[in-house]
Design a protein around this motif. Sequence first.
Motif, PDB file in Angstrom:
ATOM      1  N   CYS A  47       0.858  -1.165  -0.042  1.00 32.06           N
ATOM      2  CA  CYS A  47       0.024   0.084   0.115  1.00 32.06           C
ATOM      3  C   CYS A  47       0.927   1.340   0.035  1.00 32.06           C
ATOM      4  CB  CYS A  47      -0.938   0.062   1.300  1.00 32.06           C
ATOM      5  SG  CYS A  47      -2.081  -1.412   1.218  1.00 32.06           S
ATOM      6  N   THR A  48       0.333   2.295  -0.202  1.00 29.55           N
ATOM      7  CA  THR A  48       0.740   3.511  -0.273  1.00 29.55           C
ATOM      8  C   THR A  48       0.681   4.117   1.345  1.00 29.55           C
ATOM      9  OG1 THR A  48      -1.162   5.055  -0.694  1.00 29.55           O
ATOM     10  CG2 THR A  48       0.125   4.327  -2.762  1.00 29.55           C
ATOM     11  N   PRO A  49       1.372   5.038   1.662  1.00 31.35           N
ATOM     12  CA  PRO A  49       1.001   5.859   2.928  1.00 31.35           C
ATOM     13  C   PRO A  49      -0.473   6.090   3.149  1.00 31.35           C
ATOM     14  CG  PRO A  49       3.015   6.749   2.208  1.00 31.35           C
ATOM     15  CD  PRO A  49       2.448   6.072   1.036  1.00 31.35           C
ATOM     16  N   GLN A  50      -1.264   6.303   2.168  1.00 34.39           N
ATOM     17  CA  GLN A  50      -2.573   6.200   2.362  1.00 34.39           C
ATOM     18  C   GLN A  50      -3.636   5.400   2.297  1.00 34.39           C
ATOM     19  OE1 GLN A  50      -0.692   8.075  -0.187  1.00 34.39           O
ATOM     20  NE2 GLN A  50      -0.157   9.768   1.482  1.00 34.39           N
ATOM     21  N   GLY A  51      -2.817   4.117   2.400  1.00 37.78           N
ATOM     22  CA  GLY A  51      -3.585   3.017   2.511  1.00 37.78           C
ATOM     23  C   GLY A  51      -4.122   2.365   1.217  1.00 37.78           C
ATOM     24  N   ARG A  52      -3.726   3.020   0.016  1.00 39.14           N
ATOM     25  CA  ARG A  52      -4.406   2.568  -1.170  1.00 39.14           C
ATOM     26  C   ARG A  52      -3.372   1.521  -1.647  1.00 39.14           C
ATOM     27  NH1 ARG A  52      -9.481   4.550  -2.689  1.00 39.14           N
ATOM     28  NH2 ARG A  52      -9.850   6.057  -1.015  1.00 39.14           N
ATOM     29  N   MET A  53      -3.908   0.388  -2.323  1.00 37.69           N
ATOM     30  CA  MET A  53      -3.305  -0.662  -2.843  1.00 37.69           C
ATOM     31  C   MET A  53      -2.230  -0.346  -4.013  1.00 37.69           C
ATOM     32  SD  MET A  53      -5.828  -3.976  -1.942  1.00 37.69           S
ATOM     33  CE  MET A  53      -4.878  -5.256  -3.084  1.00 37.69           C
ATOM     34  N   LEU A  54      -1.022  -0.523  -4.254  1.00 33.59           N
ATOM     35  CA  LEU A  54      -0.366  -0.412  -5.241  1.00 33.59           C
ATOM     36  C   LEU A  54      -0.071  -1.817  -5.958  1.00 33.59           C
ATOM     37  CD1 LEU A  54       2.647   1.380  -3.558  1.00 33.59           C
ATOM     38  CD2 LEU A  54       1.282   2.313  -5.537  1.00 33.59           C
ATOM     39  N   ALA A  55      -0.430  -2.765  -5.387  1.00 35.52           N
ATOM     40  CA  ALA A  55      -0.205  -4.101  -5.778  1.00 35.52           C
ATOM     41  C   ALA A  55      -0.563  -5.179  -4.738  1.00 35.52           C
ATOM     42  CB  ALA A  55       1.250  -4.606  -6.273  1.00 35.52           C
ATOM     43  N   ASP A  56      -0.994  -6.380  -5.067  1.00 31.35           N
ATOM     44  CA  ASP A  56      -1.086  -7.761  -4.313  1.00 31.35           C
ATOM     45  C   ASP A  56      -0.318  -8.608  -4.813  1.00 31.35           C
ATOM     46  OD1 ASP A  56      -2.923  -9.872  -5.879  1.00 31.35           O
ATOM     47  OD2 ASP A  56      -3.705  -7.793  -6.426  1.00 31.35           O
ATOM     48  N   PHE A  57       0.138  -9.604  -3.585  1.00 27.60           N
ATOM     49  CA  PHE A  57       0.917 -10.664  -3.853  1.00 27.60           C
ATOM     50  C   PHE A  57       0.407 -11.990  -3.570  1.00 27.60           C
ATOM     51  CE2 PHE A  57       3.704  -6.850  -3.055  1.00 27.60           C
ATOM     52  CZ  PHE A  57       4.383  -6.923  -4.256  1.00 27.60           C
ATOM     53  N   LEU A  58       0.877 -13.053  -4.266  1.00 23.74           N
ATOM     54  CA  LEU A  58       0.534 -14.405  -3.698  1.00 23.74           C
ATOM     55  C   LEU A  58       2.078 -14.913  -3.249  1.00 23.74           C
ATOM     56  CD1 LEU A  58      -0.760 -16.969  -2.920  1.00 23.74           C
ATOM     57  CD2 LEU A  58      -0.204 -17.764  -5.365  1.00 23.74           C
ATOM     58  N   MET A  59       2.191 -15.040  -1.938  1.00 22.28           N
ATOM     59  CA  MET A  59       3.619 -15.241  -1.570  1.00 22.28           C
ATOM     60  C   MET A  59       3.932 -16.623  -1.047  1.00 22.28           C
ATOM     61  SD  MET A  59       4.606 -11.881   0.653  1.00 22.28           S
ATOM     62  CE  MET A  59       3.505 -12.459   1.979  1.00 22.28           C
ATOM     63  N   TRP A  60       5.047 -17.100  -1.274  1.00 22.13           N
ATOM     64  CA  TRP A  60       5.482 -18.683  -0.635  1.00 22.13           C
ATOM     65  C   TRP A  60       7.190 -18.478  -0.299  1.00 22.13           C
ATOM     66  CZ3 TRP A  60       4.002 -17.522  -5.754  1.00 22.13           C
ATOM     67  CH2 TRP A  60       4.986 -17.856  -6.743  1.00 22.13           C
ATOM     68  N   LYS A  61       7.713 -19.006   0.720  1.00 25.58           N
ATOM     69  CA  LYS A  61       9.023 -19.362   1.003  1.00 25.58           C
ATOM     70  C   LYS A  61       9.628 -20.379   0.420  1.00 25.58           C
ATOM     71  CE  LYS A  61       8.071 -17.245   5.514  1.00 25.58           C
ATOM     72  NZ  LYS A  61       8.164 -17.501   7.104  1.00 25.58           N
ATOM     73  N   LYS A  62      10.854 -19.788  -0.039  1.00 29.92           N
ATOM     74  CA  LYS A  62      11.961 -20.801  -0.574  1.00 29.92           C
ATOM     75  C   LYS A  62      13.038 -20.998   0.501  1.00 29.92           C
ATOM     76  CE  LYS A  62      11.750 -22.189  -3.867  1.00 29.92           C
ATOM     77  NZ  LYS A  62      11.013 -23.524  -4.310  1.00 29.92           N
ATOM     78  N   GLY A  63      13.724 -21.763   0.287  1.00 27.55           N
ATOM     79  CA  GLY A  63      15.131 -22.125   1.049  1.00 27.55           C
ATOM     80  C   GLY A  63      16.012 -20.985   0.799  1.00 27.55           C
ATOM     81  N   ASN A  64      16.837 -20.773   1.838  1.00 34.93           N
ATOM     82  CA  ASN A  64      17.910 -19.829   2.034  1.00 34.93           C
ATOM     83  C   ASN A  64      17.317 -18.443   2.071  1.00 34.93           C
ATOM     84  OD1 ASN A  64      20.021 -21.962   1.560  1.00 34.93           O
ATOM     85  ND2 ASN A  64      19.862 -22.080  -0.533  1.00 34.93           N
ATOM     86  N   HIS A  65      16.359 -18.229   2.798  1.00 38.52           N
ATOM     87  CA  HIS A  65      15.974 -16.941   3.212  1.00 38.52           C
ATOM     88  C   HIS A  65      15.486 -16.170   1.977  1.00 38.52           C
ATOM     89  CE1 HIS A  65      17.976 -17.145   7.071  1.00 38.52           C
ATOM     90  NE2 HIS A  65      19.219 -17.580   6.507  1.00 38.52           N
ATOM     91  N   ALA A  66      14.740 -17.081   0.996  1.00 33.48           N
ATOM     92  CA  ALA A  66      13.877 -16.675  -0.181  1.00 33.48           C
ATOM     93  C   ALA A  66      12.503 -16.541  -0.191  1.00 33.48           C
ATOM     94  CB  ALA A  66      14.455 -17.238  -1.479  1.00 33.48           C
ATOM     95  N   ILE A  67      11.898 -15.618  -0.797  1.00 24.97           N
ATOM     96  CA  ILE A  67      10.329 -15.295  -0.627  1.00 24.97           C
ATOM     97  C   ILE A  67      10.026 -14.903  -2.230  1.00 24.97           C
ATOM     98  CG2 ILE A  67       8.403 -14.321   0.159  1.00 24.97           C
ATOM     99  CD1 ILE A  67      10.013 -13.702   2.833  1.00 24.97           C
ATOM    100  N   ASP A  68       9.010 -15.894  -2.892  1.00 22.41           N
ATOM    101  CA  ASP A  68       8.752 -15.474  -4.023  1.00 22.41           C
ATOM    102  C   ASP A  68       7.291 -14.769  -3.894  1.00 22.41           C
ATOM    103  OD1 ASP A  68      11.017 -16.589  -5.358  1.00 22.41           O
ATOM    104  OD2 ASP A  68       9.746 -18.095  -6.274  1.00 22.41           O
TER     105      ASP A  68
END
Length: 315
Positions: A47-68
């Motif tokens: 979100c922006t500081p005004q709370g408006r969505m710039l984007a949405d994500f589907l996230m999942w964790k990978k090994g070695n401290h990675a997130i897609d």
Amino acid sequence: MTATITALPHLAVLQAHGPQAAELLQAQLTQDVKSWPPGTARMAAFCTPQGRMLADFLMWKKGNHAIDLLLDGTLAEAVLKRLRMFILRLQCKLDDVTAQRGVFGVLQPSDDAGTLGPDAWPCPAPPWTQLERDGLVLLRLPDAPGMRRILLVAESPIGMQSIENLQNHLAAGTTQDWALAEIRAGIPHVTAATAQQFVPQMLNYEALGAVDFKKGCYPGQEIVARMQYRGTIKRRTYRVLSEGPLQPGDEIVHSADAAQPCGMVINAAPARTGWEALAELKISAAGEPGSLHARTVDGPVLRVADLPYILPPQD
């Protein structure tokens, strides 16, 4: 109806990686990135500081401290640039890895035997389950009525070979089929046509588990929290049906006040009879006598239809 597999080239994948990748995303997104259970995927809003969505994500964790992070491709460049602004001295990097990924969607009738392809991938796992095998990440998404939805992400040549094996055993689908199933599942997504138009609750994101109200600060957090706890949610996302074509960003008007838009189309797709869409509407307009129309009062009539989940009650 048979199971289908569809390439989804309109989606992009970003990756945050490094020892402090979770810290970066924790400070920027509506989701609690640090404590979600292993073996699961999560949705989040940026979100922006005004709370408006710039984007949405589907996230999942990978090994070695990675997130897609999966998002609409029309937003990838701008979002990558903005998120990189906040890395500062954190020990992490953020890259566009779309070229190293193949993203595919599988639609499977709910009464199917429950396996995917000849290798018997398990599919009845609960929504948001993450499985990894044969160079593929399998993500179980919330179902559409009568339809199981699975996202497959190939991460290597081995993964693409696994996709080819599935393509030999499943029918070919279309991106319109996938978009329609997403709409029927009630999962709205921001695109370039609708960026910065919505606070997360307007897209039902707290009902979908994409907003954590205990995680602490992120851009727009004060606005999002105030809307939640002061009972000021006046707009929601609804599924609507239309005989005429719709597209993201179309304004919606009510016949009782045609001069003032009461909503906006978020996502739309053709169906067997007309079009279906997810639309953000004033709650009052959704239930008010009269008719809803796309673009102008002379535009296509919209009829509000059911979502597959129940929205939180309004104060």
